[in-house]
Write a protein that holds these residues in place. Structure first.
Motif, PDB file in Angstrom:
ATOM      1  N   PHE A 231      -5.700 -23.654 -66.268  1.00  0.00           N
ATOM      2  CA  PHE A 231      -6.797 -24.271 -65.899  1.00  0.00           C
ATOM      3  C   PHE A 231      -6.147 -24.099 -64.527  1.00  0.00           C
ATOM      4  N   LEU A 232      -7.283 -24.052 -63.228  1.00  0.00           N
ATOM      5  CA  LEU A 232      -7.699 -23.688 -62.090  1.00  0.00           C
ATOM      6  C   LEU A 232      -8.503 -24.774 -61.084  1.00  0.00           C
ATOM      7  N   VAL A 233      -7.785 -24.640 -60.532  1.00  0.00           N
ATOM      8  CA  VAL A 233      -8.701 -25.645 -59.778  1.00  0.00           C
ATOM      9  C   VAL A 233      -8.651 -25.812 -57.939  1.00  0.00           C
ATOM     10  N   GLY A 234      -9.492 -25.605 -57.265  1.00  0.00           N
ATOM     11  CA  GLY A 234      -9.632 -24.185 -55.530  1.00  0.00           C
ATOM     12  C   GLY A 234     -10.175 -25.903 -55.147  1.00  0.00           C
ATOM     13  N   PHE A 235      -8.870 -26.057 -54.421  1.00  0.00           N
ATOM     14  CA  PHE A 235      -9.812 -27.176 -52.886  1.00  0.00           C
ATOM     15  C   PHE A 235     -10.077 -26.748 -51.584  1.00  0.00           C
ATOM     16  N   ASN A 236     -11.131 -26.770 -51.028  1.00  0.00           N
ATOM     17  CA  ASN A 236     -11.846 -26.596 -49.516  1.00  0.00           C
ATOM     18  C   ASN A 236     -10.857 -26.585 -48.855  1.00  0.00           C
ATOM     19  N   ASP A 237     -10.782 -28.206 -48.064  1.00  0.00           N
ATOM     20  CA  ASP A 237     -10.019 -28.525 -46.699  1.00  0.00           C
ATOM     21  C   ASP A 237      -8.677 -29.527 -47.048  1.00  0.00           C
ATOM     22  N   LEU A 238      -8.632 -29.151 -48.167  1.00  0.00           N
ATOM     23  CA  LEU A 238      -7.771 -30.807 -48.386  1.00  0.00           C
ATOM     24  C   LEU A 238      -6.114 -30.142 -47.214  1.00  0.00           C
ATOM     25  N   ALA A 239      -6.061 -29.222 -46.906  1.00  0.00           N
ATOM     26  CA  ALA A 239      -4.332 -28.808 -46.207  1.00  0.00           C
ATOM     27  C   ALA A 239      -5.106 -28.967 -44.746  1.00  0.00           C
ATOM     28  N   LYS A 240      -6.267 -29.450 -44.524  1.00  0.00           N
ATOM     29  CA  LYS A 240      -6.324 -29.918 -43.160  1.00  0.00           C
ATOM     30  C   LYS A 240      -6.046 -31.515 -43.217  1.00  0.00           C
TER      31      LYS A 240
END
Length: 237
Positions: free
Chosen positions: A137-146
């Motif tokens: 299962f894959l979940v991609g975050f946009n700006d979590l690193a920032k």
């Protein structure tokens, strides 16, 4: 010819690189490091391929020209996913290592959730290889690193939005969590609150171990018995 007293460059978009650097220092306590954290172009996870390639090339061209570097460690899963072959070819005079989601068939024998940037989810070759596995299962975050960089001293505030994003997977009895962004290592303690029974996997420790093995194999370990030094850089001229 590579010089054993040259730098090891650790390149990332932000604090994820610092996490990888600390792992490297434990294995290689007498090396000289350059930590480049591209905080002005972060986050990488939602940038276009063309802009990321241009930016990465500009940074690595500058650093390899200005400093004597024997090894480049790409501490960003997004860059590793997008430009591995390109970087290997362009900077082939250096030893180059890449972080990559720690994922294999054994891990995928159980339900496994990979959390990463959207670009890593979309382009990573390893994730594509296992894309048909029913346990993945894959979940991609946009700006979590920032947001991790911006809240590094108060990460607990991020728990509600992290939970909202991955709530659909809580009831799936996920047993393994693969951390596919080095920034996300800083929030493992939050993820453990959401998935208290899960086992966590990240690649930084293996990259550090591989770096030590390769330097030893090529007799490129620093011979100066002096505790490691780090040159911290954030931008190029």
């Amino acid at each position: 010819m590579l010089d054993k007293n040259s730098y090891i460059l650790v390149y990332d978009s932000g604090n994820g690189g610092k996490f990888v650097l600390n792992k490297l220092k434990k294995k290689l306590p007498f090396e000289k490091f350059i930590l480049f954290r591209d905080i002005y172009f972060c986050p990488y996870g939602d940038k276009s391929k063309s802009n990321l390639k241009k930016n990465t090339t500009k940074i690595l061209d500058y650093l390899t020209k200005m400093y004597k570097i024997k090894m480049i460690v790409i501490a960003c899963n997004t860059i590793s996913s997008l430009f591995k072959n390109y970087i290997l070819k362009r900077y082939n005079k250096h030893i180059i290592l890449f972080v990559n989601p720690y994922l294999n068939a054994k891990i995928l024998s159980k339900k496994t959730l990979v959390i990463a940037t959207k670009n890593t989810i979309k382009y990573n070759s390893l994730l594509k290889k296992f894309s048909n596995n029913k346990n993945l299962f894959l979940v991609g975050f946009n700006d979590l690193a920032k947001k991790i960089d911006d809240n590094i001293n108060n990460l607990g505030t991020l728990l509600p939005q992290i939970y909202t994003k991955i709530e659909p997977y809580v009831k799936l009895d996920v047993q393994n969590i693969v951390v596919g962004c080095t920034h996300y290592n800083y929030i493992i303690f939050l993820l453990k609150q959401i998935f208290p029974k899960a086992k966590f996997f990240e690649s930084s420790s293996n990259v550090a171990l591989l770096a030590k093995k390769i330097l030893a194999m090529y007799e490129l370990e620093n011979e100066e018995n002096i505790k490691s030094k780090t040159l911290n850089l954030y931008k190029i001229d």
